[in-house]
Enzyme design. Structure first.
Site, short mmCIF file in Angstrom:
data_model
loop_
_atom_site.label_atom_id
_atom_site.label_comp_id
_atom_site.label_asym_id
_atom_site.label_seq_id
_atom_site.Cartn_x
_atom_site.Cartn_y
_atom_site.Cartn_z
N ASP A 296 0.97 -1.14 -0.07
CA ASP A 296 -0.08 -0.08 -0.02
C ASP A 296 0.91 1.36 -0.05
O ASP A 296 1.82 1.39 0.69
CB ASP A 296 -0.97 0.03 1.02
CG ASP A 296 -1.65 0.93 1.22
OD1 ASP A 296 -2.55 1.47 0.54
OD2 ASP A 296 -1.59 2.00 2.31
N GLU A 349 0.96 -0.43 -5.17
CA GLU A 349 0.02 0.62 -5.48
C GLU A 349 0.82 1.92 -5.36
O GLU A 349 1.17 2.32 -4.40
CB GLU A 349 -0.90 0.66 -4.39
CG GLU A 349 -2.17 1.53 -4.66
CD GLU A 349 -2.46 2.57 -3.56
OE1 GLU A 349 -3.17 3.24 -3.60
OE2 GLU A 349 -1.59 2.59 -2.59
#
Length: 616
Positions: A296, A349
């Site tokens: 993330d 990401e």
């Protein structure tokens, strides 16, 4: 003791990626457990807990590194414990165990004595990952995929009985869990982690979580875990200023906090912190046997000026805005994972144009297998929100992705972030009234599945849920049971998933021009696009998409001299369409424009996508 000292030295040198075997709570012998914690600036440390149903406190002793503490006591699985850390200035801090395998949340802030499931080893993940296989990911929030009528969660055990067969029946190749590492606040969706080695106790035990992962594997479905090494929350009992001063967070004024998230940033480059995070990653691969990690907020790790104004950060030693320590950590992370688990997938990401995110570390890249294509997602969803009458002004939104499509190995993501915060659900993003919204979603998905890149979609899109995702309630699956258009959308998604996995041309050459050819790229007047996808086996599929509000009659699409069979029509009645096109096979004919080429003439219904396969 000599072995322990050597292990501690390795930890401080940044070379111990199984630090969870060293720190935390581990069974010793004769009913005793050994507890260890790293707290280098503590004046004293005590183990406090509920042992044999009574609260007890034990002083801990410094180890040979003079930074870590240890005590051995009688305990049993299920007992609760924490560390009482006396700071250099006399404060006493209650801290949960950073390396705990289980937490007592949301009941209390204690960690729990826990015997882990048997290690699965790395044999299953020894074969290198192959990029020519289908990857079609169903992203799930385990706490809100389904809820019981009283609002309570489905447990890991219940999810194994319902989520696994559902994902299998729908035809996905992988499932991706939003963070399940323990976290205190449901509203963070799991992205503010306090337990980097413990799966959330809200849904059951570590054994039951492993049962869920094993059930997916038995069904032939890979499991990817959303992992959060970019930041951690400022809960007083967590990692926050663990021994009274910044320890896990960076102590520098401009690298300590993520202001926008109200969280602390890890101190990349400090060996012990690198080991902590890398050990967490390896732990879930080794102990639970997951197949990959989606990392993330990578952009926040590689830029010093992420979410900061000019002048609000100190440039690196070269005068730039890159976080050199964060970049080095990510390279170290991917190198470590690939060394121990070659088949494990790592996904970034990453929302910027940072180069070589999926490049080899040896070539200066970060080493990820895949990167989320956030640009594609934003452009295409913007286009789909426009009234078809005005889409010709935004034609480049649909074609621009092919300018850079092969610069990285991309996953096309329509994730949870796109269906919250008043962004609208996927079907509600589509332009038009009721029927057009469904047609728009079918068209969008067919375009997505034909476009180069692997696929990811968030739960709920497959039943055309109108409401945005709500972490406090389940998906509106009743829509597909009670309403025809929603039922037909789920049937369409299931059919599309099956077509994707069946046809090599849609996935085996995703990352270079050998698998893609534009056939119609500049017809913005008609809002039509057409391209061919070619597989390693020579199979060819042509995708024709009409994003306009009118039917196009006998539209000419360049082809080879061959016969083509229609294998997907998003306008079919069985999917909720008009059923206007009934012809199934098309013979190419010589073009009349003097080019010497061939073409098929096709009626393309409004807001529809057609897939044709070249017959041998």
């Amino acid at each position: 003791m000599n072995n322990l000292c050597a292990r501690l030295k390795n930890f401080h040198n940044g070379n111990d990626f199984k630090a969870y075997e060293l720190f935390g709570c581990h069974y010793s012998d004769g009913g005793k457990y050994v507890f260890r914690v790293w707290a280098p600036r503590a004046a004293s440390v005590h183990l406090n807990g509920i042992f044999s149903e009574s609260e007890k406190t034990f002083p801990m002793q410094k180890l040979c590194d003079n930074e870590s503490w240890e005590v051995e006591v009688f305990a049993k699985a299920g007992d609760k414990y924490a560390f009482i850390i006396e700071t250099a200035d006399g404060r006493k801090l209650f801290k949960s165990d950073p390396y705990a395998f289980k937490s007592d949340l949301p009941v209390s802030k204690y960690s729990m004595v826990c015997d882990l499931p048997d290690f699965v080893g790395s044999d299953r993940l020894r074969e290198p990952h192959r990029y020519d296989l289908p990857v079609n990911i169903y992203e799930v929030n385990l706490l809100s995929w389904k809820r019981h009528s009283d609002g309570s969660y489905y447990s890991y055990k219940e999810l194994a009985g319902e989520l696994v067969p559902y994902v299998k029946s729908m035809g996905y190749t992988h499932v991706e869990f939003m963070p399940v590492t323990e976290y205190p606040f449901d509203g963070s969706w799991g992205y503010q982690v306090t337990g980097y080695f413990s799966v959330t106790s809200r849904l059951g035990s570590p054994d039951e979580f492993k049962m869920l992962v094993d059930a997916f594997h038995s069904a032939g479905i890979g499991v990817i875990l959303d992992w959060v090494p970019a930041h951690f929350p400022k809960d007083a009992w967590g990692l926050y200023e663990f021994d009274g001063q910044p320890l896990y967070e960076c102590p520098l004024w401009d690298r300590m906090e993520h202001y926008g998230w109200g969280t602390r940033r890890f101190d990349y480059g400090k060996y012990e912190i690198d080991n902590f995070l890398l050990s967490s990653a390896c732990f879930f691969l080794a102990v639970y046997g997951i197949d990959g990690l989606r990392v993330d907020a990578v952009a926040s790790m590689i830029y010093l000026n992420y979410d900061r104004a000019d002048g609000d950060f100190t440039p690196n030693i070269y005068g730039g805005c890159e976080n050199l320590e964060g970049i080095a950590f990510l390279k170290k992370f991917n190198s470590a994972i690939k060394s121990e688990f070659p088949a494990a997938v790592t996904v970034a990401e990453e929302s910027t144009a940072f180069p070589k995110v999926t490049g080899k570390v040896s070539d200066g890249g970060l080493g990820f297998d895949y990167k989320w294509n956030m640009g594609w997602m934003n452009d295409v969803l913007f286009y789909c929100r426009q009234d078809p009458y005005f889409r010709n002004y935004h034609h480049d939104k649909m074609t621009f992705s092919l300018v850079y499509a092969f610069s990285e190995r991309f996953i096309l993501p329509v994730s949870h972030d796109e269906v919250v915060h008043v962004k609208g659900s996927l079907v509600n993003k589509m332009s038009g009234e009721y029927a057009d919204k469904f047609a728009g979603e079918r068209l969008f998905l067919a375009f997505m599945y034909a476009h180069p890149g692997k696929k990811l979609n968030f739960m709920g899109y497959e039943v055309a849920q109108f409401k945005e995702w709500d972490y406090n309630s389940g998906v509106d699956f009743f829509l597909a049971d009670e309403y025809e258009m929603h039922s037909k959308m789920r049937a369409f998604v299931k059919a599309l998933n099956k077509i994707y996995s069946k046809h090599e041309s849609l996935y085996s050459v995703d990352f270079d021009w050998n698998g893609f050819e534009w056939l119609v790229v500049d017809d913005k007047f008609n809002n039509l696009f057409a391209f061919a996808r070619t597989g390693k086996n020579g199979e060819k599929i042509i995708a024709v998409m009409n994003f306009s509000g009118v039917d196009l009659i006998k539209y000419s699409v360049s082809t080879e001299n061959a016969k083509y069979k229609l294998i997907l029509n998003t306008d079919d009645r069985e999917y909720g369409g008009s059923g206007k096109l009934r012809k199934k096979t098309f013979n190419s004919v010589k073009r009349t424009d003097g080019s010497g080429g061939y073409a098929i003439a096709v009626n393309v219904p409004r807001l529809s996508c057609l897939y044709f396969i070249k017959e041998k």
